[in-house]
Design an enzyme around this catalytic site. Structure first.
Site, mmCIF file in Angstrom:
data_model
loop_
_atom_site.group_PDB
_atom_site.id
_atom_site.type_symbol
_atom_site.label_atom_id
_atom_site.label_comp_id
_atom_site.label_asym_id
_atom_site.label_seq_id
_atom_site.Cartn_x
_atom_site.Cartn_y
_atom_site.Cartn_z
ATOM 1 N N THR A 86 15.115 4.816 27.886
ATOM 2 C CA THR A 86 14.950 3.394 28.203
ATOM 3 C C THR A 86 13.800 3.087 29.157
ATOM 4 O O THR A 86 13.749 2.000 29.725
ATOM 5 C CB THR A 86 16.253 2.845 28.812
ATOM 6 O OG1 THR A 86 16.552 3.558 30.017
ATOM 7 C CG2 THR A 86 17.424 3.000 27.855
ATOM 8 N N LYS A 89 3.416 14.188 30.947
ATOM 9 C CA LYS A 89 4.751 13.641 30.712
ATOM 10 C C LYS A 89 4.795 12.848 29.407
ATOM 11 O O LYS A 89 5.734 12.979 28.613
ATOM 12 C CB LYS A 89 5.176 12.726 31.871
ATOM 13 C CG LYS A 89 5.524 13.431 33.157
ATOM 14 C CD LYS A 89 6.117 12.442 34.156
ATOM 15 C CE LYS A 89 6.532 13.129 35.446
ATOM 16 N NZ LYS A 89 7.170 12.174 36.385
ATOM 17 N N GLU A 140 0.823 -1.215 0.000
ATOM 18 C CA GLU A 140 0.000 0.000 0.000
ATOM 19 C C GLU A 140 0.860 1.271 0.000
ATOM 20 O O GLU A 140 1.828 1.385 0.762
ATOM 21 C CB GLU A 140 -0.909 -0.010 1.226
ATOM 22 C CG GLU A 140 -1.847 1.156 1.355
ATOM 23 C CD GLU A 140 -2.761 1.050 2.566
ATOM 24 O OE1 GLU A 140 -3.710 1.850 2.662
ATOM 25 O OE2 GLU A 140 -2.530 0.165 3.414
ATOM 26 N N GLY A 143 22.474 5.613 28.360
ATOM 27 C CA GLY A 143 22.995 5.418 29.699
ATOM 28 C C GLY A 143 22.787 3.977 30.124
ATOM 29 O O GLY A 143 21.658 3.486 30.113
ATOM 30 N N LEU A 144 23.866 3.299 30.461
ATOM 31 C CA LEU A 144 23.797 1.908 30.892
ATOM 32 C C LEU A 144 23.938 1.891 32.405
ATOM 33 O O LEU A 144 25.020 2.119 32.946
ATOM 34 C CB LEU A 144 24.905 1.096 30.222
ATOM 35 C CG LEU A 144 24.798 -0.428 30.298
ATOM 36 C CD1 LEU A 144 23.536 -0.931 29.610
ATOM 37 C CD2 LEU A 144 26.027 -1.081 29.664
ATOM 38 N N ASN A 203 15.194 14.133 41.434
ATOM 39 C CA ASN A 203 15.036 14.569 40.042
ATOM 40 C C ASN A 203 16.257 15.324 39.537
ATOM 41 O O ASN A 203 16.583 15.261 38.338
ATOM 42 C CB ASN A 203 13.791 15.448 39.911
ATOM 43 C CG ASN A 203 12.502 14.642 39.957
ATOM 44 O OD1 ASN A 203 12.520 13.426 39.805
ATOM 45 N ND2 ASN A 203 11.389 15.312 40.191
ATOM 46 N N CYS A 238 -5.983 -3.012 1.518
ATOM 47 C CA CYS A 238 -5.855 -3.120 2.964
ATOM 48 C C CYS A 238 -7.217 -3.155 3.678
ATOM 49 O O CYS A 238 -7.877 -4.188 3.702
ATOM 50 C CB CYS A 238 -4.969 -1.997 3.501
ATOM 51 S SG CYS A 238 -4.273 -2.350 5.149
ATOM 52 N N GLY A 266 20.764 -1.731 35.287
ATOM 53 C CA GLY A 266 19.400 -2.220 35.439
ATOM 54 C C GLY A 266 18.919 -2.940 34.192
ATOM 55 O O GLY A 266 19.540 -2.885 33.129
ATOM 56 N N LYS A 290 -8.930 3.264 -2.763
ATOM 57 C CA LYS A 290 -9.331 2.644 -1.503
ATOM 58 C C LYS A 290 -10.694 3.171 -1.083
ATOM 59 O O LYS A 290 -10.917 4.387 -1.029
ATOM 60 C CB LYS A 290 -8.287 2.948 -0.430
ATOM 61 C CG LYS A 290 -8.464 2.176 0.874
ATOM 62 C CD LYS A 290 -7.264 2.424 1.784
ATOM 63 C CE LYS A 290 -7.310 1.621 3.055
ATOM 64 N NZ LYS A 290 -6.112 1.847 3.909
ATOM 65 N N SER A 327 17.837 -0.625 30.745
ATOM 66 C CA SER A 327 18.935 -0.133 29.910
ATOM 67 C C SER A 327 19.720 -1.291 29.312
ATOM 68 O O SER A 327 20.238 -1.190 28.191
ATOM 69 C CB SER A 327 19.862 0.789 30.709
ATOM 70 O OG SER A 327 20.501 0.106 31.764
#
Length: 555
Positions: free
Chosen positions: A400, A521, A45, A293-294, A376, A152, A297, A116, A300
């Site tokens: 992440t 957020k 499509e 950032g690793l 924070n 579709c 955890g 369509k 990540s």
């Protein structure tokens, strides 16, 4: 009239807006079809413009460019094969919205158009905003064979396929831009079999493959006999070219030769969607690689594994950004994960930044006890640092956070939410562990076996923003949290229904409050791979200012 037809199914990866690229890709696949002896090739499509084009479809210059590309492509069919190619087509009515169309190219010209008729306007789809529906279904004739071409959504109700049958269609050729979700392959197959049963016509269903922003198109093209038997399957999450050989007998047309690939399922299909979504987002956007950032955890760690599988370890950079509260276990686990993946890991302490903020702000915080504010600041110091590295190195920053965290606001704006893309955005925390377990047991891209250290999978999740912090200090256990969220988000269940499943009323009410209060957020969150039925963003659009709250009966 021909009694044998060779149809090439083109499961390819176009790019939205990249008309020259898509035209070249179509030309390449047409040449392949010609060399293989195909009579006709079918593309997905809106192949020329890319799907979904969103409001690009409102630009007349975009229609004109696509139309011109198809006119050039038609010249390639002068000596065969014919082609069915998706394209945005201008409306003949002045001022009218354009059409989602399928051009029939043969003998060096555009022989006809299918428009369509059923424009989806739910979930991630918004086609009624930008397109005008066609008035009737179109049948094309090639080599004496009448071909119906529903596009579709046209097969998701019975009317258009019934109309094609009444107009003499002998085979249904269906171009699709059907995005991945966990249940998509079963739903598509059920719909296709229903249309075949109603019309008695065989069907060739060709789907797009590739990533486009939040959406991943998984391919999974297939063909059905007139009896509803699966006679072709193309692989999921990769490009494919397939010749299907059709012969006409007393009972009509039957596919007598076609490939039959295995389809993936469960955590594997989710993982492959994550890899394809990230790979195409990075490559189609022109980034040389990614950084993240690793932390030591699980979120990540799996994000780094996906990045290494998608792009190769040499295109991934990781940074450990410890604070005073970062445990030695986290430092060791991050280093172990990076070594297993063969990706570079650098360490940058954020302690000097935290001290500087304390010096700056303490006079203004006088008389106020430490609280979430200080936590924070740590997250935002990391965000500023990673964004600076992204700017300087030219690499896209991955964020992440998983869906459980994004649902309840357990993430810091301008902190750990910084980034350009998130492969975990639509994956609940409990599902993160399932995907990790599958990936540790499998190495589908040959990058690293068992890449996630066991301790990362077994230790209690923690943001490590204060001493001895655990996620469950602030949230229910993830198994319970995810069950409640699934009811609220995926099902739109009432609080009474969720409480009846065994959850405490006060807990359910609290999670609802966190969910609604965190909408602002999510509006500022990075895009990420859609894998479920109700992804935040395109699928689920709630008002930020929202005075409604469901209540538990009797409270």
């Amino acid at each position: 009239m021909s009694t044998r037809l060779v149809i090439a199914a083109i499961q390819a990866n176009p790019t939205v807006g990249a008309i020259a690229h898509n035209e070249a890709l179509a030309r390449e696949r047409l040449a392949q079809a010609k060399a293989a002896g195909a009579d006709i090739a079918i593309f997905s499509e809106l192949f020329i413009n890319g799907y979904p084009p969103e409001d690009l479809a409102l630009k007349p210059a975009f229609w004109a460019a696509g139309k011109a590309a198809v006119e050039r492509l038609a010249l390639e069919t002068k000596d065969g094969p014919a082609a069915l190619v998706g394209v945005i087509w201008p409306n003949a009515k002045p001022g009218g919205r354009p059409h989602n169309a399928l051009a029939f190219l043969a003998e060096g010209e555009i022989k006809g158009l299918a428009i369509k008729g059923d424009l989806p306007n739910y979930g991630v789809f918004d086609e009624k905003r930008v397109f005008e529906a066609g008035a009737s279904a179109s049948v094309f004739e090639w080599k004496g064979v009448k071909l119906g071409a529903p596009i579709c959504e046209d097969i998701w109700s019975d009317a258009i396929c019934a109309d094609l049958k009444a107009k003499g269609a002998e085979i249904l050729l269906v171009p699709n831009g059907s995005p991945f979700r966990r249940t998509a392959d079963h739903e598509r197959m059920g719909v296709a079999k229903a249309r075949v049963a109603e019309t008695g016509l065989p069907m060739l269903y060709v789907n797009e493959v590739g990533g486009q922003d939040e959406l991943v198109f998984d391919g999974g093209s297939f063909a059905l006999s007139a009896q509803g038997e699966v006679v072709m399957r193309l692989p999921m999450f990769e490009e494919a070219f397939a010749l299907t050989v059709w012969e006409k007998g007393q009972g009509g047309w039957a596919c007598v030769e076609a490939p039959m690939a295995d389809w993936v399922s469960g955590p594997e299909e989710v993982y492959r969607a994550m890899v394809l979504g990230l790979r195409d987002y990075v490559n189609k956007s022109g980034f040389p690689g990614v950084l993240l950032g690793l932390s030591g955890g699980v979120d990540s760690a799996i994000s780094a594994v996906v990045a290494a599988d998608a792009l190769g370890p040499d295109r991934v950079r990781c940074f450990m950004l410890p604070s005073r509260y970062t445990s030695q276990d986290s430092l060791d686990d991050a280093e172990d994960c990076a070594k297993r993946l063969r990706i570079r890991l650098d360490e940058i302490s954020i302690v000097p930044a935290i001290d500087a903020f304390a010096q700056m702000l303490t006079p203004h915080f006088e008389g106020k006890a430490p609280d979430l504010t200080e936590e924070n600041i740590q997250a935002r110091a990391r965000g500023v640092s990673l964004m600076a590295l992204s700017n300087k190195l030219g690499l896209m920053l991955m964020t992440t956070g998983n869906k459980s965290e994004m649902a309840v606001g357990y993430a810091t704006l301008y902190g750990d939410m910084c980034g350009g893309y998130n492969v975990l955005k639509d994956i609940y925390k409990t599902e993160v562990y399932a995907v990790c377990d599958w990936r540790n047991a499998n190495d589908p891209y040959g990058v690293a076996a068992d890449p996630i250290p066991e301790r990362i999978l077994t230790k209690a999740p923690s943001a490590e923003l204060r001493p001895d912090q655990k996620d469950q200090d602030s949230l229910p256990e993830y198994a319970e949290l995810d069950a409640i969220l699934h009811g609220l988000v995926e099902e739109e269940a009432t609080l009474d229904e969720i409480v009846a499943r065994g959850h405490a009323p006060e807990t359910v009410e609290r999670i609802q409050r966190l969910l609604y209060n965190s909408e602002y957020k999510r509006r500022q969150a990075a895009p990420g791979v859609k894998v479920g039925a109700r992804a935040f963003g395109r699928d689920r659009r709630y008002p930020i200012v929202n005075g409604f709250r469901d209540v538990v009966s009797g409270r």
